[in-house]
Motif scaffolding. Structure first.
Motif, PDB file in Angstrom:
ATOM      1  N   ILE A  16       0.832  -1.200   0.000  1.00 43.67           N
ATOM      2  CA  ILE A  16       0.000   0.000   0.000  1.00 43.67           C
ATOM      3  C   ILE A  16       0.869   1.254   0.000  1.00 43.67           C
ATOM      4  CG2 ILE A  16      -1.733   1.275   1.316  1.00 43.67           C
ATOM      5  CD1 ILE A  16      -2.693  -1.483   2.370  1.00 43.67           C
ATOM      6  N   LEU A  17       1.925   1.239   0.806  1.00 42.70           N
ATOM      7  CA  LEU A  17       2.810   2.400   0.861  1.00 42.70           C
ATOM      8  C   LEU A  17       3.562   2.599  -0.452  1.00 42.70           C
ATOM      9  CD1 LEU A  17       4.322   2.148   4.463  1.00 42.70           C
ATOM     10  CD2 LEU A  17       2.603   3.756   3.622  1.00 42.70           C
ATOM     11  N   LEU A  18       3.995   1.495  -1.075  1.00 44.56           N
ATOM     12  CA  LEU A  18       4.727   1.616  -2.333  1.00 44.56           C
ATOM     13  C   LEU A  18       3.868   2.255  -3.418  1.00 44.56           C
ATOM     14  CD1 LEU A  18       6.760  -1.713  -2.593  1.00 44.56           C
ATOM     15  CD2 LEU A  18       7.670   0.603  -2.462  1.00 44.56           C
ATOM     16  N   ALA A  19       2.588   1.864  -3.455  1.00 45.74           N
ATOM     17  CA  ALA A  19       1.699   2.449  -4.460  1.00 45.74           C
ATOM     18  C   ALA A  19       1.617   3.959  -4.309  1.00 45.74           C
ATOM     19  CB  ALA A  19       0.308   1.828  -4.339  1.00 45.74           C
ATOM     20  N   LEU A  20       1.654   4.418  -3.054  1.00 42.99           N
ATOM     21  CA  LEU A  20       1.584   5.857  -2.802  1.00 42.99           C
ATOM     22  C   LEU A  20       2.944   6.530  -2.948  1.00 42.99           C
ATOM     23  CD1 LEU A  20      -0.815   5.902   0.280  1.00 42.99           C
ATOM     24  CD2 LEU A  20      -1.344   6.608  -2.053  1.00 42.99           C
ATOM     25  N   LEU A  21       4.007   5.837  -2.524  1.00 44.22           N
ATOM     26  CA  LEU A  21       5.327   6.458  -2.504  1.00 44.22           C
ATOM     27  C   LEU A  21       6.025   6.422  -3.857  1.00 44.22           C
ATOM     28  CD1 LEU A  21       6.681   5.125   0.920  1.00 44.22           C
ATOM     29  CD2 LEU A  21       5.770   7.389   0.403  1.00 44.22           C
ATOM     30  N   ILE A  22       5.647   5.503  -4.735  1.00 44.28           N
ATOM     31  CA  ILE A  22       6.350   5.380  -6.012  1.00 44.28           C
ATOM     32  C   ILE A  22       6.067   6.575  -6.916  1.00 44.28           C
ATOM     33  CG2 ILE A  22       6.315   4.112  -8.198  1.00 44.28           C
ATOM     34  CD1 ILE A  22       6.350   1.548  -6.661  1.00 44.28           C
ATOM     35  N   ALA A  23       4.799   6.853  -7.177  1.00 42.07           N
ATOM     36  CA  ALA A  23       4.458   7.889  -8.153  1.00 42.07           C
ATOM     37  C   ALA A  23       3.844   9.137  -7.532  1.00 42.07           C
ATOM     38  CB  ALA A  23       3.499   7.315  -9.203  1.00 42.07           C
ATOM     39  N   PHE A  24       3.192   8.992  -6.396  1.00 39.97           N
ATOM     40  CA  PHE A  24       2.459  10.112  -5.805  1.00 39.97           C
ATOM     41  C   PHE A  24       3.356  11.316  -5.510  1.00 39.97           C
ATOM     42  CE2 PHE A  24       0.223  12.466  -2.532  1.00 39.97           C
ATOM     43  CZ  PHE A  24      -1.084  12.459  -2.987  1.00 39.97           C
ATOM     44  N   PRO A  25       4.488  11.153  -4.797  1.00 41.53           N
ATOM     45  CA  PRO A  25       5.317  12.331  -4.485  1.00 41.53           C
ATOM     46  C   PRO A  25       5.893  13.003  -5.727  1.00 41.53           C
ATOM     47  CG  PRO A  25       5.920  10.451  -3.112  1.00 41.53           C
ATOM     48  CD  PRO A  25       5.044   9.933  -4.196  1.00 41.53           C
ATOM     49  N   ILE A  26       6.286  12.203  -6.727  1.00 39.93           N
ATOM     50  CA  ILE A  26       6.880  12.793  -7.928  1.00 39.93           C
ATOM     51  C   ILE A  26       5.833  13.566  -8.719  1.00 39.93           C
ATOM     52  CG2 ILE A  26       8.089  12.284 -10.080  1.00 39.93           C
ATOM     53  CD1 ILE A  26       9.362   9.936  -8.765  1.00 39.93           C
ATOM     54  N   SER A  27       4.608  13.060  -8.742  1.00 45.28           N
ATOM     55  CA  SER A  27       3.546  13.791  -9.439  1.00 45.28           C
ATOM     56  C   SER A  27       3.267  15.125  -8.750  1.00 45.28           C
ATOM     57  CB  SER A  27       2.270  12.946  -9.491  1.00 45.28           C
ATOM     58  OG  SER A  27       1.756  12.713  -8.189  1.00 45.28           O
ATOM     59  N   GLY A  47       0.915  27.363 -23.814  1.00 40.69           N
ATOM     60  CA  GLY A  47       0.630  26.723 -22.529  1.00 40.69           C
ATOM     61  C   GLY A  47       0.474  25.219 -22.577  1.00 40.69           C
ATOM     62  N   LEU A  48       0.630  24.612 -23.759  1.00 39.83           N
ATOM     63  CA  LEU A  48       0.434  23.164 -23.871  1.00 39.83           C
ATOM     64  C   LEU A  48       1.334  22.364 -22.934  1.00 39.83           C
ATOM     65  CD1 LEU A  48      -0.742  20.624 -25.185  1.00 39.83           C
ATOM     66  CD2 LEU A  48       0.943  20.878 -27.020  1.00 39.83           C
ATOM     67  N   PRO A  49       2.660  22.600 -22.917  1.00 42.06           N
ATOM     68  CA  PRO A  49       3.504  21.782 -22.031  1.00 42.06           C
ATOM     69  C   PRO A  49       3.134  21.921 -20.557  1.00 42.06           C
ATOM     70  CG  PRO A  49       4.837  22.932 -23.652  1.00 42.06           C
ATOM     71  CD  PRO A  49       3.465  23.518 -23.738  1.00 42.06           C
ATOM     72  N   THR A  50       2.972  23.167 -20.105  1.00 46.00           N
ATOM     73  CA  THR A  50       2.649  23.381 -18.693  1.00 46.00           C
ATOM     74  C   THR A  50       1.318  22.748 -18.321  1.00 46.00           C
ATOM     75  OG1 THR A  50       3.889  25.457 -18.629  1.00 46.00           O
ATOM     76  CG2 THR A  50       2.239  25.122 -16.920  1.00 46.00           C
ATOM     77  N   ASN A  51       0.302  22.985 -19.139  1.00 45.88           N
ATOM     78  CA  ASN A  51      -1.024  22.436 -18.840  1.00 45.88           C
ATOM     79  C   ASN A  51      -1.027  20.913 -18.884  1.00 45.88           C
ATOM     80  OD1 ASN A  51      -2.000  25.058 -18.622  1.00 45.88           O
ATOM     81  ND2 ASN A  51      -2.666  25.140 -20.759  1.00 45.88           N
ATOM     82  N   PHE A  52      -0.281  20.350 -19.822  1.00 48.14           N
ATOM     83  CA  PHE A  52      -0.214  18.891 -19.940  1.00 48.14           C
ATOM     84  C   PHE A  52       0.460  18.290 -18.703  1.00 48.14           C
ATOM     85  CE2 PHE A  52       0.287  15.522 -23.532  1.00 48.14           C
ATOM     86  CZ  PHE A  52      -0.473  14.633 -22.778  1.00 48.14           C
ATOM     87  N   VAL A  53       1.549  18.911 -18.258  1.00 43.52           N
ATOM     88  CA  VAL A  53       2.256  18.400 -17.078  1.00 43.52           C
ATOM     89  C   VAL A  53       1.380  18.520 -15.832  1.00 43.52           C
ATOM     90  CG1 VAL A  53       4.228  18.733 -15.547  1.00 43.52           C
ATOM     91  CG2 VAL A  53       4.542  18.863 -18.021  1.00 43.52           C
ATOM     92  N   ILE A  54       0.719  19.655 -15.673  1.00 40.86           N
ATOM     93  CA  ILE A  54      -0.138  19.851 -14.499  1.00 40.86           C
ATOM     94  C   ILE A  54      -1.288  18.840 -14.497  1.00 40.86           C
ATOM     95  CG2 ILE A  54      -1.791  21.438 -13.436  1.00 40.86           C
ATOM     96  CD1 ILE A  54       0.058  23.729 -14.193  1.00 40.86           C
ATOM     97  N   GLY A  55      -1.929  18.671 -15.650  1.00 38.13           N
ATOM     98  CA  GLY A  55      -3.019  17.703 -15.735  1.00 38.13           C
ATOM     99  C   GLY A  55      -2.551  16.282 -15.481  1.00 38.13           C
ATOM    100  N   THR A  56      -1.390  15.932 -16.036  1.00 37.03           N
ATOM    101  CA  THR A  56      -0.845  14.586 -15.843  1.00 37.03           C
ATOM    102  C   THR A  56      -0.469  14.345 -14.389  1.00 37.03           C
ATOM    103  OG1 THR A  56      -0.006  14.508 -18.111  1.00 37.03           O
ATOM    104  CG2 THR A  56       1.001  13.003 -16.524  1.00 37.03           C
ATOM    105  N   SER A  57       0.117  15.339 -13.748  1.00 37.62           N
ATOM    106  CA  SER A  57       0.522  15.175 -12.347  1.00 37.62           C
ATOM    107  C   SER A  57      -0.691  14.973 -11.443  1.00 37.62           C
ATOM    108  CB  SER A  57       1.336  16.385 -11.888  1.00 37.62           C
ATOM    109  OG  SER A  57       0.563  17.572 -11.950  1.00 37.62           O
ATOM    110  N   ILE A  58      -1.762  15.699 -11.706  1.00 38.55           N
ATOM    111  CA  ILE A  58      -2.985  15.523 -10.907  1.00 38.55           C
ATOM    112  C   ILE A  58      -3.572  14.132 -11.137  1.00 38.55           C
ATOM    113  CG2 ILE A  58      -5.357  16.328 -10.589  1.00 38.55           C
ATOM    114  CD1 ILE A  58      -4.382  19.143 -11.263  1.00 38.55           C
ATOM    115  N   PRO A  73      11.592  10.409 -14.373  1.00 36.22           N
ATOM    116  CA  PRO A  73      11.373   9.506 -13.230  1.00 36.22           C
ATOM    117  C   PRO A  73       9.901   9.205 -12.983  1.00 36.22           C
ATOM    118  CG  PRO A  73      12.138  11.668 -12.491  1.00 36.22           C
ATOM    119  CD  PRO A  73      12.329  11.619 -13.962  1.00 36.22           C
ATOM    120  N   LEU A  74       9.013  10.110 -13.392  1.00 35.13           N
ATOM    121  CA  LEU A  74       7.586   9.836 -13.235  1.00 35.13           C
ATOM    122  C   LEU A  74       7.159   8.679 -14.137  1.00 35.13           C
ATOM    123  CD1 LEU A  74       5.009  10.741 -11.805  1.00 35.13           C
ATOM    124  CD2 LEU A  74       4.556  12.279 -13.724  1.00 35.13           C
ATOM    125  N   VAL A  75       7.703   8.623 -15.351  1.00 34.21           N
ATOM    126  CA  VAL A  75       7.415   7.502 -16.250  1.00 34.21           C
ATOM    127  C   VAL A  75       7.965   6.199 -15.671  1.00 34.21           C
ATOM    128  CG1 VAL A  75       7.950   6.504 -18.507  1.00 34.21           C
ATOM    129  CG2 VAL A  75       7.276   8.900 -18.339  1.00 34.21           C
TER     130      VAL A  75
END
Length: 248
Positions: free
Chosen positions: A21-32, A72-83, A198-200
């Motif tokens: 459970i922690l790995l699922a949260l710690l792997i991608a959540f903080p980087i996003s 704004g495509l790169p910024t908006n894409f990154v923000i949307g992907t991170s969320i 690293p997010l990928v």
């Protein structure tokens, strides 16, 4: 005579389940979250130093100011992907919880099958989204890099649409301007782009974790309903890391 029981309370969760459970949260959540914060800071820095999208130019420039048009495509894409990645990681943690703790009762296999397929869909969708975001953002920035942005010759009527990273990094190289804020903004913008790699990787690890957990629960037999009957409680408990406790 002693008999075996499995306590299903939260306090009795085996360490392997907690780590899943922690790995699922710690792997991608903080980087996003980090990607989101970096992009927001870079955007705020550029916005704070452009009044009504106008940037004051140094005294040796052809014009006194220029219009800052943002792609704004790169910024908006990154923000949307991170969320989206943060939400997907939280869902994956919930799916791991369901697969590893709720395995008793006549409906256990059907419920496990639902959560297994749901987790596969979520983790693969997350991986596809992060890969697509990384490719698009790097290609757009590479295209911008081919077009030299010379602030000395820009005027108010010029309409050159560039990414926030391009604007910030171009401003930091101009003599005669207050370059410190641009250097900081350029650093945040570049970091917000490179953190996608690293997010990928973490999204890929989340997929591997998902399939490994499904394998522990029954693999293809679970996914396609090929298990004619549930695994014995003792066997399944051992596979999931639960150890029987002897009680008188």
């Amino acid at each position: 005579m002693p008999h075996h029981v499995w306590n299903r309370g939260a306090s009795s969760l085996p360490s392997s389940t907690v780590w899943f459970i922690l790995l699922a949260l710690l792997i991608a959540f903080p980087i996003s979250i980090l990607a989101f914060v970096l992009q927001m800071i870079a955007s705020s820095i550029l916005r704070a130093h452009t009044s009504d999208s106008m940037l004051l130019l140094p005294s040796d420039a052809t014009h006194s100011s220029t219009n800052v048009l943002i792609n704004g495509l790169p910024t908006n894409f990154v923000i949307g992907t991170s969320i989206a990645t943060a939400i997907f990681a939280a869902f994956a943690a919930l799916a791991f919880w369901e697969l590893r703790t709720k395995y008793f009762g006549p409906k256990s296999e059907r419920n496990a099958r639902f959560w297994a397929w749901a987790n596969i869909a979520v983790t693969l969708a997350n991986l596809g989204l992060t890969v697509a975001c990384t490719i698009v953002v790097f290609l757009v920035q590479k295209k911008d890099a081919r077009k030299w942005l010379d602030l000395h010759v820009l005027g108010e009527s010029d309409e050159l649409e560039r990414t926030r990273e391009t604007w910030l990094c171009a401003i930091k190289n101009v003599d005669g301007m207050d370059e410190e804020w641009a250097k900081i903004g350029c650093g945040f913008a570049q970091a917000g782009r490179w953190v996608l790699i690293p997010l990928v990787v973490c999204s890929f690890l989340l997929v591997l974790l998902c399939f490994w957990q499904i394998h522990k629960r029954g693999g293809f037999r679970l996914l396609f309903g090929l298990q004619k009957e549930e695994l014995p409680k003792q066997e399944l408990a051992k596979k999931l890391g639960y150890l029987p406790q002897d009680q008188p």
